[in-house]
Design an enzyme around this catalytic site. Structure first.
Site, PDB file in Angstrom:
ATOM      1  N   TYR A   2      -4.246   2.132  16.116  1.00 20.08           N
ATOM      2  CA  TYR A   2      -2.867   1.986  16.694  1.00 20.08           C
ATOM      3  C   TYR A   2      -3.262   1.852  18.183  1.00 20.08           C
ATOM      4  O   TYR A   2      -2.237   1.244  18.724  1.00 20.08           O
ATOM      5  CB  TYR A   2      -2.464   3.562  16.283  1.00 20.08           C
ATOM      6  N   GLU A  56      -3.440  -0.067   8.403  1.00 16.49           N
ATOM      7  CA  GLU A  56      -2.289   0.555   8.991  1.00 16.49           C
ATOM      8  C   GLU A  56      -2.352  -0.183  10.437  1.00 16.49           C
ATOM      9  O   GLU A  56      -3.521  -0.113  11.087  1.00 16.49           O
ATOM     10  CB  GLU A  56      -1.984   1.974   8.927  1.00 16.49           C
ATOM     11  N   GLU A 103      -7.024   8.789   6.562  1.00 18.68           N
ATOM     12  CA  GLU A 103      -7.208   9.271   7.699  1.00 18.68           C
ATOM     13  C   GLU A 103      -7.725  10.890   7.791  1.00 18.68           C
ATOM     14  O   GLU A 103      -6.838  11.781   8.144  1.00 18.68           O
ATOM     15  CB  GLU A 103      -5.924   9.305   8.617  1.00 18.68           C
ATOM     16  N   HIS A 136      -2.698  10.966   0.887  1.00 20.28           N
ATOM     17  CA  HIS A 136      -2.139  10.647   2.109  1.00 20.28           C
ATOM     18  C   HIS A 136      -1.461  12.090   2.545  1.00 20.28           C
ATOM     19  O   HIS A 136      -0.092  12.258   2.525  1.00 20.28           O
ATOM     20  CB  HIS A 136      -1.119   9.513   1.954  1.00 20.28           C
ATOM     21  N   ARG A 162       0.846  -1.212  -0.010  1.00 25.83           N
ATOM     22  CA  ARG A 162       0.064  -0.212   0.117  1.00 25.83           C
ATOM     23  C   ARG A 162       0.851   1.166   0.157  1.00 25.83           C
ATOM     24  O   ARG A 162       1.696   1.431   0.736  1.00 25.83           O
ATOM     25  CB  ARG A 162      -0.892   0.079   1.125  1.00 25.83           C
ATOM     26  N   ASN A 168      -7.324   2.092  10.193  1.00 32.71           N
ATOM     27  CA  ASN A 168      -5.777   2.117  10.422  1.00 32.71           C
ATOM     28  C   ASN A 168      -6.158   2.149  11.982  1.00 32.71           C
ATOM     29  O   ASN A 168      -7.022   2.900  12.434  1.00 32.71           O
ATOM     30  CB  ASN A 168      -5.357   3.350  10.158  1.00 32.71           C
TER      31      ASN A 168
HETATM   32  C1  PNW Z   1      -1.114   7.718  10.761  1.00 26.93           C
HETATM   33  N1  PNW Z   1      -2.899  11.147  16.142  1.00 26.93           N
HETATM   34  O1  PNW Z   1      -0.810   9.184  11.273  1.00 26.93           O
HETATM   35  C2  PNW Z   1      -0.659   7.655   9.285  1.00 26.93           C
HETATM   36  O2  PNW Z   1      -1.354   7.342   8.422  1.00 26.93           O
HETATM   37  C3  PNW Z   1       0.830   7.496   8.904  1.00 26.93           C
HETATM   38  O3  PNW Z   1       1.343   8.165   8.082  1.00 26.93           O
HETATM   39  C4  PNW Z   1       1.611   7.529  10.107  1.00 26.93           C
HETATM   40  O4  PNW Z   1       3.081   7.344   9.946  1.00 26.93           O
HETATM   41  C5  PNW Z   1       1.038   6.627  11.255  1.00 26.93           C
HETATM   42  O5  PNW Z   1      -0.364   6.693  11.311  1.00 26.93           O
HETATM   43  C6  PNW Z   1       1.809   6.762  12.576  1.00 26.93           C
HETATM   44  O6  PNW Z   1       1.553   7.827  13.218  1.00 26.93           O
HETATM   45  C7  PNW Z   1      -1.453   9.362  12.488  1.00 26.93           C
HETATM   46  O7  PNW Z   1      -2.309  12.106  16.590  1.00 26.93           O
HETATM   47  C8  PNW Z   1      -0.721  10.576  13.308  1.00 26.93           C
HETATM   48  O8  PNW Z   1      -3.808  10.542  16.499  1.00 26.93           O
HETATM   49  C9  PNW Z   1      -1.325  11.137  14.209  1.00 26.93           C
HETATM   50  C10 PNW Z   1      -2.357  10.413  14.804  1.00 26.93           C
HETATM   51  C11 PNW Z   1      -2.952   9.353  14.327  1.00 26.93           C
HETATM   52  C12 PNW Z   1      -2.413   8.752  13.266  1.00 26.93           C
END
Ligand code: PNW
Length: 468
Positions: free
Chosen positions: A302, A373, A172, A127, A83, A300
Protein backbone atom coordinates in the site's frame (compact mmCIF):
# COMPACT_ATOMS: atom_id res chain seq x y z
CA UNK A 1 -14.67 5.47 -24.49
CA UNK A 2 -11.27 3.93 -24.85
CA UNK A 3 -9.85 4.12 -21.36
CA UNK A 4 -6.43 2.95 -22.43
CA UNK A 5 -4.54 5.16 -24.79
CA UNK A 6 -3.56 3.49 -28.03
CA UNK A 7 0.08 2.79 -28.64
CA UNK A 8 2.65 0.11 -28.05
CA UNK A 9 1.64 -2.03 -25.12
CA UNK A 10 3.39 -2.69 -21.84
CA UNK A 11 2.60 -6.39 -21.82
CA UNK A 12 2.66 -8.79 -18.87
CA UNK A 13 3.89 -12.38 -19.16
CA UNK A 14 1.44 -14.84 -20.72
CA UNK A 15 -0.77 -16.42 -18.09
CA UNK A 16 -0.27 -13.56 -15.63
CA UNK A 17 -2.99 -14.03 -13.01
CA UNK A 18 -5.19 -10.93 -12.96
CA UNK A 19 -7.57 -10.78 -10.05
CA UNK A 20 -9.30 -8.89 -7.30
CA UNK A 21 -9.50 -9.63 -3.60
CA UNK A 22 -11.93 -9.42 -0.69
CA UNK A 23 -12.17 -10.84 2.83
CA UNK A 24 -15.05 -12.67 4.49
CA UNK A 25 -15.84 -10.29 7.34
CA UNK A 26 -15.53 -7.26 5.08
CA UNK A 27 -18.19 -8.36 2.58
CA UNK A 28 -20.30 -11.35 3.65
CA UNK A 29 -22.65 -10.06 6.33
CA UNK A 30 -25.08 -12.79 7.49
CA UNK A 31 -23.18 -12.72 10.74
CA UNK A 32 -25.58 -14.98 12.62
CA UNK A 33 -26.90 -17.10 9.76
CA UNK A 34 -26.16 -20.61 8.62
CA UNK A 35 -24.71 -21.74 11.91
CA UNK A 36 -21.97 -19.09 12.00
CA UNK A 37 -20.78 -18.12 15.47
CA UNK A 38 -19.07 -14.88 16.51
CA UNK A 39 -15.54 -13.97 15.63
CA UNK A 40 -13.36 -11.41 17.38
CA UNK A 41 -14.46 -8.86 14.77
CA UNK A 42 -18.13 -9.32 15.70
CA UNK A 43 -17.31 -8.76 19.34
CA UNK A 44 -14.98 -5.85 18.62
CA UNK A 45 -17.28 -4.01 16.21
CA UNK A 46 -20.18 -4.38 18.65
CA UNK A 47 -18.11 -2.84 21.44
CA UNK A 48 -18.59 0.90 22.03
CA UNK A 49 -15.94 3.13 20.59
CA UNK A 50 -14.02 0.53 18.60
CA UNK A 51 -15.11 1.31 15.02
CA UNK A 52 -16.03 4.59 13.36
CA UNK A 53 -19.75 5.31 13.89
CA UNK A 54 -20.08 1.88 15.55
CA UNK A 55 -20.15 0.24 12.11
CA UNK A 56 -20.20 -3.58 12.10
CA UNK A 57 -19.98 -6.35 9.52
CA UNK A 58 -23.47 -7.63 10.35
CA UNK A 59 -24.71 -6.91 6.83
CA UNK A 60 -21.65 -5.52 5.02
CA UNK A 61 -22.12 -6.07 1.25
CA UNK A 62 -24.60 -8.87 1.91
CA UNK A 63 -22.37 -11.01 -0.29
CA UNK A 64 -23.52 -14.15 1.53
CA UNK A 65 -26.92 -13.69 -0.13
CA UNK A 66 -25.75 -12.05 -3.35
CA UNK A 67 -22.83 -14.31 -4.19
CA UNK A 68 -24.03 -15.59 -7.61
CA UNK A 69 -24.66 -12.05 -8.87
CA UNK A 70 -21.29 -10.93 -7.49
CA UNK A 71 -19.52 -13.72 -9.38
CA UNK A 72 -21.35 -12.70 -12.57
CA UNK A 73 -20.00 -9.19 -12.00
CA UNK A 74 -16.47 -10.57 -11.64
CA UNK A 75 -16.93 -12.42 -14.93
CA UNK A 76 -18.17 -9.22 -16.63
CA UNK A 77 -14.99 -7.49 -15.48
CA UNK A 78 -12.97 -10.32 -16.98
CA UNK A 79 -11.25 -11.36 -13.74
CA UNK A 80 -9.06 -14.42 -14.17
CA UNK A 81 -8.86 -15.04 -10.44
CA UNK A 82 -10.70 -14.09 -7.25
CA UNK A 83 -9.00 -14.04 -3.87
CA UNK A 84 -11.43 -14.46 -0.98
CA UNK A 85 -11.17 -15.60 2.61
CA UNK A 86 -13.01 -18.28 4.51
CA UNK A 87 -14.84 -17.26 7.66
CA UNK A 88 -13.49 -19.66 10.28
CA UNK A 89 -16.57 -19.40 12.57
CA UNK A 90 -18.83 -20.09 9.58
CA UNK A 91 -17.22 -23.40 8.69
CA UNK A 92 -16.07 -24.50 12.16
CA UNK A 93 -18.27 -22.74 14.72
CA UNK A 94 -16.41 -22.01 17.91
CA UNK A 95 -13.08 -22.81 16.25
CA UNK A 96 -12.81 -26.47 17.16
CA UNK A 97 -14.65 -29.71 16.57
CA UNK A 98 -16.65 -30.77 13.52
CA UNK A 99 -17.31 -28.79 10.37
CA UNK A 100 -20.54 -26.87 9.84
CA UNK A 101 -21.84 -28.35 6.57
CA UNK A 102 -23.99 -25.30 5.83
CA UNK A 103 -20.97 -23.03 6.15
CA UNK A 104 -18.79 -25.19 3.92
CA UNK A 105 -21.61 -25.38 1.43
CA UNK A 106 -21.51 -21.60 0.92
CA UNK A 107 -17.86 -21.79 -0.11
CA UNK A 108 -18.46 -24.89 -2.25
CA UNK A 109 -21.12 -22.97 -4.15
CA UNK A 110 -18.82 -19.95 -4.44
CA UNK A 111 -16.00 -22.09 -5.85
CA UNK A 112 -18.40 -23.80 -8.26
CA UNK A 113 -19.70 -20.44 -9.51
CA UNK A 114 -16.16 -19.16 -9.99
CA UNK A 115 -15.05 -22.25 -11.91
CA UNK A 116 -18.20 -22.15 -14.03
CA UNK A 117 -17.16 -18.63 -15.08
CA UNK A 118 -13.53 -19.58 -15.68
CA UNK A 119 -12.30 -17.70 -12.61
CA UNK A 120 -9.48 -19.28 -10.59
CA UNK A 121 -10.39 -19.40 -6.88
CA UNK A 122 -7.67 -18.25 -4.47
CA UNK A 123 -8.38 -19.10 -0.83
CA UNK A 124 -7.09 -17.18 2.18
CA UNK A 125 -7.66 -19.28 5.27
CA UNK A 126 -7.30 -16.52 7.85
CA UNK A 127 -8.21 -12.91 7.21
CA UNK A 128 -8.57 -11.87 10.86
CA UNK A 129 -11.86 -13.44 11.99
CA UNK A 130 -10.71 -15.66 14.85
CA UNK A 131 -13.62 -17.52 16.49
CA UNK A 132 -14.44 -15.70 19.74
CA UNK A 133 -14.19 -18.95 21.73
CA UNK A 134 -10.54 -19.24 20.76
CA UNK A 135 -9.93 -15.65 21.84
CA UNK A 136 -11.61 -16.44 25.15
CA UNK A 137 -9.17 -19.35 25.49
CA UNK A 138 -6.24 -16.94 25.05
CA UNK A 139 -6.30 -15.98 21.37
CA UNK A 140 -3.13 -15.84 19.29
CA UNK A 141 -0.88 -15.16 22.30
CA UNK A 142 -1.80 -18.72 23.36
CA UNK A 143 0.19 -21.48 21.68
CA UNK A 144 -2.78 -23.81 21.30
CA UNK A 145 -4.43 -21.45 18.80
CA UNK A 146 -1.76 -22.47 16.26
CA UNK A 147 -2.85 -26.11 16.48
CA UNK A 148 -6.51 -25.16 16.22
CA UNK A 149 -5.65 -23.26 13.03
CA UNK A 150 -3.97 -26.31 11.49
CA UNK A 151 -7.05 -28.44 12.24
CA UNK A 152 -9.26 -25.82 10.64
CA UNK A 153 -6.97 -25.71 7.58
CA UNK A 154 -7.35 -29.48 7.17
CA UNK A 155 -11.12 -29.23 7.43
CA UNK A 156 -11.35 -26.57 4.72
CA UNK A 157 -8.84 -28.29 2.46
CA UNK A 158 -10.74 -31.59 2.72
CA UNK A 159 -13.87 -29.81 1.53
CA UNK A 160 -12.48 -27.55 -1.20
CA UNK A 161 -9.11 -29.00 -2.12
CA UNK A 162 -10.40 -30.92 -5.13
CA UNK A 163 -11.25 -27.62 -6.86
CA UNK A 164 -8.98 -25.02 -5.30
CA UNK A 165 -5.34 -24.93 -6.35
CA UNK A 166 -4.08 -21.78 -4.59
CA UNK A 167 -4.03 -21.52 -0.81
CA UNK A 168 -2.67 -18.85 1.48
CA UNK A 169 -2.64 -19.43 5.21
CA UNK A 170 -2.57 -15.98 6.82
CA UNK A 171 -3.35 -12.53 5.55
CA UNK A 172 -1.03 -9.91 7.04
CA UNK A 173 0.00 -11.44 10.34
CA UNK A 174 1.58 -8.08 11.24
CA UNK A 175 -1.90 -6.58 11.49
CA UNK A 176 -3.28 -9.53 13.47
CA UNK A 177 -0.43 -9.38 15.97
CA UNK A 178 0.52 -5.72 16.26
CA UNK A 179 -2.83 -4.01 15.63
CA UNK A 180 -4.87 -6.76 17.33
CA UNK A 181 -2.73 -7.26 20.42
CA UNK A 182 -0.26 -4.33 20.34
CA UNK A 183 -2.12 -1.09 19.64
CA UNK A 184 -5.57 -2.59 20.00
CA UNK A 185 -6.79 -0.71 16.92
CA UNK A 186 -8.01 -4.03 15.50
CA UNK A 187 -9.83 -6.96 17.10
CA UNK A 188 -9.54 -8.27 19.72
CA UNK A 189 -8.39 -4.82 20.86
CA UNK A 190 -5.83 -5.88 23.40
CA UNK A 191 -2.77 -3.72 23.91
CA UNK A 192 0.35 -5.23 25.37
CA UNK A 193 3.60 -5.49 23.45
CA UNK A 194 4.48 -8.83 25.00
CA UNK A 195 1.18 -10.31 23.79
CA UNK A 196 1.70 -8.92 20.30
CA UNK A 197 5.11 -10.59 20.06
CA UNK A 198 3.67 -13.89 21.26
CA UNK A 199 0.74 -13.54 18.86
CA UNK A 200 3.10 -12.93 15.94
CA UNK A 201 5.02 -16.09 16.79
CA UNK A 202 1.94 -18.26 17.19
CA UNK A 203 0.42 -16.91 13.99
CA UNK A 204 3.56 -18.00 12.16
CA UNK A 205 3.56 -21.33 13.98
CA UNK A 206 -0.06 -21.80 12.88
CA UNK A 207 1.02 -20.93 9.33
CA UNK A 208 3.75 -23.58 9.42
CA UNK A 209 1.51 -26.25 10.92
CA UNK A 210 -1.26 -25.44 8.44
CA UNK A 211 1.19 -25.59 5.54
CA UNK A 212 2.22 -29.07 6.66
CA UNK A 213 -1.43 -30.06 7.06
CA UNK A 214 -2.26 -28.92 3.54
CA UNK A 215 0.73 -30.81 2.14
CA UNK A 216 -0.36 -33.95 3.97
CA UNK A 217 -3.93 -33.54 2.72
CA UNK A 218 -5.84 -35.50 0.13
CA UNK A 219 -5.45 -32.91 -2.60
CA UNK A 220 -2.53 -31.14 -4.23
CA UNK A 221 -2.16 -27.53 -3.13
CA UNK A 222 0.05 -24.58 -3.90
CA UNK A 223 0.62 -23.02 -0.52
CA UNK A 224 1.82 -19.61 0.54
CA UNK A 225 1.36 -16.77 2.97
CA UNK A 226 0.47 -13.13 2.46
CA UNK A 227 2.56 -10.47 4.19
CA UNK A 228 1.99 -6.72 4.19
CA UNK A 229 5.41 -5.30 3.45
CA UNK A 230 6.66 -1.74 3.42
CA UNK A 231 9.88 -0.15 2.29
CA UNK A 232 11.16 1.69 5.34
CA UNK A 233 13.18 4.80 4.54
CA UNK A 234 15.09 6.99 6.97
CA UNK A 235 14.05 10.64 6.81
CA UNK A 236 17.70 11.72 6.57
CA UNK A 237 21.11 10.10 6.41
CA UNK A 238 21.71 10.71 10.11
CA UNK A 239 22.67 7.63 12.16
CA UNK A 240 19.64 8.15 14.41
CA UNK A 241 17.23 8.05 11.47
CA UNK A 242 19.01 5.00 10.05
CA UNK A 243 18.54 3.24 13.39
CA UNK A 244 14.84 4.18 13.41
CA UNK A 245 14.45 2.67 9.93
CA UNK A 246 16.27 -0.51 10.96
CA UNK A 247 13.94 -0.88 13.95
CA UNK A 248 10.69 -0.37 12.03
CA UNK A 249 11.90 -2.59 9.17
CA UNK A 250 12.56 -5.24 11.81
CA UNK A 251 9.07 -5.07 13.28
CA UNK A 252 7.10 -4.52 10.07
CA UNK A 253 8.94 -6.77 7.63
CA UNK A 254 11.74 -8.94 9.02
CA UNK A 255 9.71 -10.17 12.03
CA UNK A 256 7.82 -12.29 9.48
CA UNK A 257 10.10 -12.61 6.46
CA UNK A 258 13.06 -14.01 8.39
CA UNK A 259 11.33 -16.79 10.38
CA UNK A 260 9.16 -17.86 7.42
CA UNK A 261 11.81 -17.71 4.68
CA UNK A 262 15.06 -18.15 6.63
CA UNK A 263 13.99 -20.05 9.74
CA UNK A 264 15.27 -17.51 12.27
CA UNK A 265 14.44 -14.26 14.03
CA UNK A 266 16.85 -11.41 13.21
CA UNK A 267 19.23 -10.83 16.14
CA UNK A 268 18.82 -7.05 16.07
CA UNK A 269 15.02 -7.38 16.25
CA UNK A 270 15.27 -9.74 19.22
CA UNK A 271 17.56 -7.20 20.89
CA UNK A 272 15.19 -4.28 20.14
CA UNK A 273 12.36 -6.30 21.66
CA UNK A 274 14.43 -7.22 24.71
CA UNK A 275 12.56 -4.81 27.02
CA UNK A 276 9.25 -6.26 25.76
CA UNK A 277 9.73 -10.02 25.47
CA UNK A 278 12.41 -12.59 26.25
CA UNK A 279 11.05 -14.79 23.42
CA UNK A 280 10.57 -17.52 26.06
CA UNK A 281 7.48 -18.63 24.12
CA UNK A 282 9.68 -19.90 21.25
CA UNK A 283 10.20 -23.65 21.56
CA UNK A 284 12.73 -25.92 20.00
CA UNK A 285 11.61 -26.84 16.49
CA UNK A 286 9.23 -23.92 16.09
CA UNK A 287 11.38 -22.11 13.56
CA UNK A 288 11.75 -25.28 11.49
CA UNK A 289 7.96 -25.57 11.42
CA UNK A 290 7.53 -21.89 10.62
CA UNK A 291 9.97 -22.16 7.71
CA UNK A 292 8.26 -25.18 6.12
CA UNK A 293 8.95 -24.69 2.39
CA UNK A 294 6.29 -22.83 0.44
CA UNK A 295 5.20 -22.68 -3.18
CA UNK A 296 4.61 -18.93 -3.39
CA UNK A 297 4.70 -15.70 -1.41
CA UNK A 298 1.94 -13.10 -1.46
CA UNK A 299 2.81 -9.44 -0.98
CA UNK A 300 0.27 -6.80 0.01
CA UNK A 301 1.56 -3.36 -0.83
CA UNK A 302 0.00 0.00 0.00
CA UNK A 303 2.63 2.54 0.99
CA UNK A 304 6.05 3.34 2.41
CA UNK A 305 7.08 4.18 5.96
CA UNK A 306 9.43 7.15 6.32
CA UNK A 307 10.82 7.32 9.82
CA UNK A 308 13.10 9.42 12.00
CA UNK A 309 14.81 9.21 15.34
CA UNK A 310 12.72 10.12 18.37
CA UNK A 311 12.65 13.69 19.59
CA UNK A 312 12.80 13.93 23.36
CA UNK A 313 9.28 14.31 24.77
CA UNK A 314 7.44 14.24 21.41
CA UNK A 315 4.32 12.15 20.82
CA UNK A 316 4.31 9.38 18.21
CA UNK A 317 2.77 10.36 14.88
CA UNK A 318 0.09 8.89 12.62
CA UNK A 319 -3.02 7.13 13.83
CA UNK A 320 -1.13 4.59 15.87
CA UNK A 321 -0.88 6.98 18.81
CA UNK A 322 -0.58 5.42 22.23
CA UNK A 323 -0.73 2.53 22.68
CA UNK A 324 1.72 1.93 19.91
CA UNK A 325 1.80 -0.91 17.42
CA UNK A 326 5.62 -0.74 17.50
CA UNK A 327 6.57 -2.32 20.84
CA UNK A 328 10.06 -1.45 21.98
CA UNK A 329 10.31 1.26 19.31
CA UNK A 330 7.32 3.37 20.34
CA UNK A 331 9.08 6.68 20.04
CA UNK A 332 10.26 6.32 16.44
CA UNK A 333 8.69 9.17 14.48
CA UNK A 334 6.66 8.51 11.32
CA UNK A 335 7.33 11.40 8.97
CA UNK A 336 5.08 12.67 6.22
CA UNK A 337 6.77 13.99 3.11
CA UNK A 338 3.93 16.05 1.72
CA UNK A 339 3.47 13.83 -1.33
CA UNK A 340 -0.10 12.99 -2.45
CA UNK A 341 -2.01 10.67 -0.11
CA UNK A 342 -5.10 8.50 -0.37
CA UNK A 343 -8.21 8.90 1.79
CA UNK A 344 -6.42 6.71 4.39
CA UNK A 345 -3.70 9.41 4.49
CA UNK A 346 -1.29 6.77 3.16
CA UNK A 347 1.34 8.30 0.88
CA UNK A 348 1.16 7.14 -2.73
CA UNK A 349 4.51 5.58 -3.57
CA UNK A 350 4.53 3.25 -6.57
CA UNK A 351 8.34 2.89 -6.71
CA UNK A 352 8.03 1.33 -3.26
CA UNK A 353 6.31 -1.64 -4.87
CA UNK A 354 9.31 -2.26 -7.14
CA UNK A 355 11.63 -1.99 -4.12
CA UNK A 356 9.50 -4.35 -2.05
CA UNK A 357 9.19 -7.04 -4.71
CA UNK A 358 12.88 -6.83 -5.58
CA UNK A 359 13.85 -7.08 -1.95
CA UNK A 360 11.77 -10.21 -1.31
CA UNK A 361 13.17 -11.82 -4.44
CA UNK A 362 16.79 -10.68 -4.13
CA UNK A 363 17.21 -11.08 -0.36
CA UNK A 364 14.84 -13.89 0.54
CA UNK A 365 13.50 -16.26 -2.07
CA UNK A 366 13.29 -17.46 -5.66
CA UNK A 367 9.65 -18.48 -5.14
CA UNK A 368 6.94 -17.12 -7.41
CA UNK A 369 5.55 -13.88 -5.98
CA UNK A 370 2.03 -12.51 -6.22
CA UNK A 371 0.76 -9.07 -5.32
CA UNK A 372 -2.18 -10.33 -3.28
CA UNK A 373 -3.42 -6.81 -2.47
CA UNK A 374 -2.79 -3.33 -3.81
CA UNK A 375 -5.22 -0.46 -3.97
CA UNK A 376 -6.40 2.83 -2.55
CA UNK A 377 -9.28 4.50 -0.77
CA UNK A 378 -10.69 7.68 -2.24
CA UNK A 379 -13.95 9.52 -1.69
CA UNK A 380 -16.37 8.49 -4.42
CA UNK A 381 -19.56 10.14 -5.55
CA UNK A 382 -22.34 8.75 -7.70
CA UNK A 383 -23.27 11.12 -10.53
CA UNK A 384 -26.07 10.08 -12.89
CA UNK A 385 -25.66 6.49 -11.76
CA UNK A 386 -21.92 6.47 -12.50
CA UNK A 387 -18.79 6.68 -10.38
CA UNK A 388 -15.77 8.35 -11.92
CA UNK A 389 -12.62 7.59 -9.87
CA UNK A 390 -9.58 8.94 -11.73
CA UNK A 391 -7.41 8.97 -8.59
CA UNK A 392 -7.94 5.26 -7.93
CA UNK A 393 -7.42 4.47 -11.62
CA UNK A 394 -4.13 6.42 -11.57
CA UNK A 395 -3.04 4.57 -8.42
CA UNK A 396 -3.64 1.19 -10.08
CA UNK A 397 -1.95 2.35 -13.27
CA UNK A 398 1.17 3.56 -11.44
CA UNK A 399 1.44 0.39 -9.37
CA UNK A 400 0.93 -1.89 -12.36
CA UNK A 401 3.74 -0.04 -14.12
CA UNK A 402 5.82 -0.69 -11.01
CA UNK A 403 4.87 -4.38 -11.08
CA UNK A 404 5.90 -4.51 -14.72
CA UNK A 405 9.21 -2.86 -13.90
CA UNK A 406 9.84 -5.43 -11.16
CA UNK A 407 9.25 -8.24 -13.65
CA UNK A 408 11.74 -6.57 -15.97
CA UNK A 409 14.25 -6.54 -13.11
CA UNK A 410 13.92 -10.31 -12.76
CA UNK A 411 11.21 -10.69 -10.11
CA UNK A 412 9.12 -13.83 -10.77
CA UNK A 413 5.85 -11.96 -10.28
CA UNK A 414 3.01 -14.21 -11.42
CA UNK A 415 -0.14 -12.27 -10.59
CA UNK A 416 -1.79 -9.17 -9.21
CA UNK A 417 -4.94 -8.81 -7.13
CA UNK A 418 -6.58 -5.42 -6.85
CA UNK A 419 -7.85 -4.48 -3.41
CA UNK A 420 -10.69 -4.54 -3.52
CA UNK A 421 -13.30 -6.00 -5.82
CA UNK A 422 -15.91 -3.83 -4.10
CA UNK A 423 -16.27 -1.25 -1.35
CA UNK A 424 -16.53 -2.99 1.99
CA UNK A 425 -16.17 -2.86 5.77
CA UNK A 426 -12.78 -1.23 6.21
CA UNK A 427 -12.13 -2.61 9.72
CA UNK A 428 -11.85 0.13 12.35
CA UNK A 429 -12.90 2.67 9.70
CA UNK A 430 -16.18 0.88 9.04
CA UNK A 431 -17.82 1.88 5.76
CA UNK A 432 -16.22 5.32 5.72
CA UNK A 433 -13.32 4.29 3.45
CA UNK A 434 -13.96 2.96 -0.04
CA UNK A 435 -11.32 0.73 -1.64
CA UNK A 436 -13.55 -0.92 -4.24
CA UNK A 437 -13.29 -0.98 -8.02
CA UNK A 438 -17.03 -1.53 -7.70
CA UNK A 439 -19.08 1.00 -5.75
CA UNK A 440 -21.52 -0.39 -3.19
CA UNK A 441 -24.61 1.56 -2.18
CA UNK A 442 -25.09 0.26 1.36
CA UNK A 443 -28.79 1.22 1.42
CA UNK A 444 -29.84 -0.59 -1.75
CA UNK A 445 -26.84 -2.97 -2.06
CA UNK A 446 -26.62 -1.83 -5.67
CA UNK A 447 -23.19 -2.44 -7.22
CA UNK A 448 -21.81 0.14 -9.66
CA UNK A 449 -18.51 -0.61 -11.41
CA UNK A 450 -16.39 2.53 -11.13
CA UNK A 451 -14.39 3.78 -14.10
CA UNK A 452 -11.31 2.08 -12.57
CA UNK A 453 -13.12 -1.26 -12.89
CA UNK A 454 -13.88 -0.66 -16.58
CA UNK A 455 -10.26 0.33 -17.11
CA UNK A 456 -8.99 -2.75 -15.24
CA UNK A 457 -11.21 -5.00 -17.38
CA UNK A 458 -9.47 -3.54 -20.44
CA UNK A 459 -6.02 -4.06 -18.87
CA UNK A 460 -6.89 -7.71 -18.31
CA UNK A 461 -8.25 -8.10 -21.83
CA UNK A 462 -5.02 -6.73 -23.29
CA UNK A 463 -2.81 -8.37 -20.67
CA UNK A 464 -1.11 -5.04 -20.18
CA UNK A 465 -1.08 -1.28 -20.27
CA UNK A 466 -0.47 1.24 -22.99
CA UNK A 467 3.11 2.43 -23.04
CA UNK A 468 3.45 5.92 -21.70
C1 PNW B 1 -5.13 -4.59 4.65
N1 PNW B 1 -1.88 -0.56 8.64
O1 PNW B 1 -5.27 -4.02 5.90
C2 PNW B 1 -6.08 -5.79 4.66
O2 PNW B 1 -5.53 -6.99 4.20
C3 PNW B 1 -7.40 -5.51 4.05
O3 PNW B 1 -8.37 -6.32 4.64
C4 PNW B 1 -7.72 -4.03 4.15
O4 PNW B 1 -9.02 -3.73 3.76
C5 PNW B 1 -6.69 -3.31 3.30
O5 PNW B 1 -5.37 -3.66 3.66
C6 PNW B 1 -6.82 -1.80 3.33
O6 PNW B 1 -6.58 -1.32 4.63
C7 PNW B 1 -4.38 -3.15 6.51
O7 PNW B 1 -2.35 0.12 9.56
C8 PNW B 1 -4.87 -2.42 7.59
O8 PNW B 1 -0.66 -0.50 8.35
C9 PNW B 1 -4.05 -1.58 8.30
C10 PNW B 1 -2.71 -1.44 7.92
C11 PNW B 1 -2.22 -2.17 6.85
C12 PNW B 1 -3.06 -3.03 6.14
Amino acid sequence: VDLLEQGPALLFPPGFLWGAATAAYQIEGAATEGGRTASIWDTFSHTDGRTVSAHTGDVACDHYHRMPADVRLMAELGLRSYRFSISWPRVQPGGSGPANPEGLDFYRRLVDELLAHGIEPWVTLYHWDLPQELEDAGGWPARDTASRFADYATLVHDALGDRVRYWTTLNEPWCSAFLGYGSGAHAPGRSAGIEAVRAGHHLMLGHGLATQALRAGRHAAEVGVTLNLYPVTPASDSPGDADAARRIDGLANRFFLDPILRGRYPADLVADLGPVSDFGHVREGDLATISTPLDLVGVNYYSRHVVAAPIEGAAPEKYWRAPSCWPGSESVRFVTRGVPVTDMDWEIDAPGLVETLRRVHEEYTDLPLYVTENGSAFVDTVVDGRVHDPDRLAYFDAHLRAAHEAIGAGVPLRGYFAWSLMDNFEWAWGYTKRFGMVYVDYDSQLRIPKSSARWYAEVIRRNGLAAQ
